[in-house]
Enzyme design. Sequence first.
Site, mmCIF file in Angstrom:
data_model
loop_
_atom_site.group_PDB
_atom_site.id
_atom_site.type_symbol
_atom_site.label_atom_id
_atom_site.label_comp_id
_atom_site.label_asym_id
_atom_site.label_seq_id
_atom_site.Cartn_x
_atom_site.Cartn_y
_atom_site.Cartn_z
ATOM 1 N N CYS A 32 9.433 -40.452 -11.709
ATOM 2 C CA CYS A 32 9.047 -41.803 -12.147
ATOM 3 C C CYS A 32 8.551 -42.643 -10.964
ATOM 4 O O CYS A 32 9.339 -43.033 -10.104
ATOM 5 C CB CYS A 32 10.254 -42.449 -12.824
ATOM 6 S SG CYS A 32 10.074 -44.205 -13.166
ATOM 7 N N CYS A 35 10.155 -46.053 -10.647
ATOM 8 C CA CYS A 35 11.544 -45.895 -10.181
ATOM 9 C C CYS A 35 11.577 -45.781 -8.662
ATOM 10 O O CYS A 35 12.420 -46.398 -8.003
ATOM 11 C CB CYS A 35 12.191 -44.649 -10.795
ATOM 12 S SG CYS A 35 12.320 -44.693 -12.588
#
Length: 108
Positions: A32, A35
């Site tokens: 991600c 993230c």
Amino acid sequence: MSAALDVTDATFNEEVLGSDKPVVIDFWADWCGPCRQMAPIVDEVATELGERVKFVKINVDDSPATARSFGIRSIPTFAVVRDGETFHQFAGSRPKASFKAEVEKVLD
């Protein structure tokens, strides 16, 4: 090294539900991009607020049961748990000031 503690399905109850202070959970995954973008911000805020709030990270790929129990549909998602109850939840990448303000809502 991360300022947030890595937590798994197996350690969730002890580290989060058993905590004597509010806990910010960072639901994330290796793949991600947002993230990875939030990781240093989470660490900075964890360092600044660490005496008042516990910060943990849960990899959704490694701990799917916990992610499912929180209804995680997108990442990064952050949940603030206090006294075993989800007090606040928010998602997405954001600037440090905005992230810190979301966390501080649970402290007031």
